[in-house]
Motif scaffolding. Sequence first.
Motif, PDB file in Angstrom:
ATOM      1  N   GLN A 192      35.008  42.243  42.336  1.00  0.00           N
ATOM      2  CA  GLN A 192      33.587  42.348  42.074  1.00  0.00           C
ATOM      3  C   GLN A 192      32.723  42.537  43.091  1.00  0.00           C
ATOM      4  N   GLY A 193      31.733  43.305  42.920  1.00  0.00           N
ATOM      5  CA  GLY A 193      30.674  43.254  43.882  1.00  0.00           C
ATOM      6  C   GLY A 193      29.800  42.261  43.626  1.00  0.00           C
ATOM      7  N   PHE A 194      28.780  41.949  44.469  1.00  0.00           N
ATOM      8  CA  PHE A 194      27.473  40.946  44.243  1.00  0.00           C
ATOM      9  C   PHE A 194      27.770  39.522  44.253  1.00  0.00           C
ATOM     10  N   ILE A 195      29.117  39.239  43.886  1.00  0.00           N
ATOM     11  CA  ILE A 195      29.180  37.750  43.698  1.00  0.00           C
ATOM     12  C   ILE A 195      30.063  37.122  44.934  1.00  0.00           C
ATOM     13  N   ALA A 196      29.944  35.942  45.227  1.00  0.00           N
ATOM     14  CA  ALA A 196      30.904  35.154  46.085  1.00  0.00           C
ATOM     15  C   ALA A 196      30.676  33.694  45.852  1.00  0.00           C
ATOM     16  N   SER A 197      31.032  32.768  46.944  1.00  0.00           N
ATOM     17  CA  SER A 197      31.310  31.525  46.608  1.00  0.00           C
ATOM     18  C   SER A 197      30.637  30.531  47.971  1.00  0.00           C
ATOM     19  N   THR A 198      29.993  29.480  47.520  1.00  0.00           N
ATOM     20  CA  THR A 198      29.504  28.556  48.633  1.00  0.00           C
ATOM     21  C   THR A 198      30.919  27.685  48.982  1.00  0.00           C
ATOM     22  N   SER A 199      30.741  27.044  49.976  1.00  0.00           N
ATOM     23  CA  SER A 199      31.565  25.837  50.306  1.00  0.00           C
ATOM     24  C   SER A 199      31.777  24.702  49.363  1.00  0.00           C
ATOM     25  N   ASP A 200      31.204  24.601  48.228  1.00  0.00           N
ATOM     26  CA  ASP A 200      31.142  23.640  47.414  1.00  0.00           C
ATOM     27  C   ASP A 200      31.636  24.511  46.117  1.00  0.00           C
ATOM     28  N   LEU A 201      32.191  25.656  46.281  1.00  0.00           N
ATOM     29  CA  LEU A 201      32.702  26.357  45.288  1.00  0.00           C
ATOM     30  C   LEU A 201      32.070  26.663  44.060  1.00  0.00           C
ATOM     31  N   ASN A 202      30.784  26.763  44.346  1.00  0.00           N
ATOM     32  CA  ASN A 202      29.761  27.354  43.334  1.00  0.00           C
ATOM     33  C   ASN A 202      29.664  28.677  43.625  1.00  0.00           C
ATOM     34  N   THR A 203      29.409  29.463  42.414  1.00  0.00           N
ATOM     35  CA  THR A 203      29.214  31.038  42.564  1.00  0.00           C
ATOM     36  C   THR A 203      27.689  31.274  42.988  1.00  0.00           C
TER      37      THR A 203
END
Length: 435
Positions: A192-203
Amino acid sequence: MQDGFQVFKFGGASIKDAAAIRNVAAILEDFQGLPLVVVISAMGKTTNALEEVLKLYRAGQQEAAREALYAIRDQHRSVAMELFGEAGIPPELADHLNDLMVPVEWQLEDEPSDNGDFDYDQIVSLGELFSTLIIAAYLNQNGRKTFWLDARDAILTDDIYRQGGVQWPETQKRIQSLVPPHIKAGELVLTQGFIASTSDLNTITLGREGSDYTAAIFSYCLDAERMSIWKDVPGVLTADPRKFKNVSKLDRLSYREAIEMTYYGAKVIHPKTIKPLQNKSIPLQVRSFIDPAGEGTLISDALEDEAYPAMVAVEDGQALVHVSTRDFSFVAEQHIKEFFDLIAELRLRVNMIQNTAIAFNVVFNDVDGKVDEFCERLQERYKTLIDRDLQLITVRNYTDETVESLKRGKLVLLEGRLPKTVQMVVREQPVLVSK
Ligand code: ADP
Ligand code: ASP
Ligand code: MG
């Protein structure tokens, strides 16, 4: 690491319906055997539709938000039904699509959180997850071995929601360990483009139109040989064909020209895309999914001194803010520092600046009520005035003739000239014609 990776990016227009998805699958047929990572956006205008869900939810209209969400899900189901035909939607795909809906449905049951940007990312990220799951399943069904990579396992960011800042070393480590085994196994890696994750595993998301940037992140981390973005235009043109006649395609372009034009509104490439590619000298090809045999435009570093034609970029939704001291004191360093500290705090995007003895004029992208907040915060010590609904026109490699023709029918509120660039902030104004 395996050499010769290529990264392709297909945007919303290229996968807007079942026929468009079949066209993308046919293009990929021509690249069998290539070590290929494919980055895909949400279908058509899905991201805008998801933004509407978010708005309804945050306005306390939970029921309407749910209905709007179900309409988006149903639209994806109908595209999938059309793609899979008689065979029907594969059960694993149907399950996976349903699983993705669950946390968002739960979210809509709850009150909105204190952080609207966090809520935004949890909802709006669905578009890319839906589209890539459907396309991966379709490619697999058609015999193209495809691995669906969750970009949230690959790209780690800080926690500035809606504008995730990539944590490069960790992202590189993850991409280098996640991608090559699948390529070695003969699979195409689709993400997917555009999306990633924080270190807390939030989108988290990377900013609107950020899929081009995702492709550049993968290209950088894999030391790709080339990146290609497939668009509905033949390549980079001298101006947006939706706004101007007589545009022509540029066969080649330097990174510098590309970054200058895209930063100021040439929507064909997301401006953040260029830096990672330039840093590793990875050429970027902009080409057409409507005419895949076309040469497109090649952006690279070999072309710094080339003579380019005049190129025009237009950015709507600009606000010109005039700030002046109340007591007629000069606008000096300490004032400017105060303005810039506030600009940084509000994360305002500055497009032009000019100051005079007692006034500071600045042009911002007028989004999310931030310009009002900027003025309110300065109110006590300064007089502020906002001119809204303006257009920023940037001309690279300008000729006086081009600049004059762009001014026709417009009131120029601010103009700046550098040796290669003219910028002006304008308002449409009806031209008076004598009877
Ligand atoms: P995607 O489907 O990848 O998101 P976009 O729709 O965001 O693609 O970008 C392609 C559009 O960019 C074109 O349809 C065109 O109208 C617009 N555009 C703006 N400036 C230019 C330019 N200088 N050259 C080519 N296209 C441009
Ligand atoms: N789907 C996202 C958007 O529309 C990202 C992208 O298309 O690049 O902004
Ligand atoms: Mg786009």
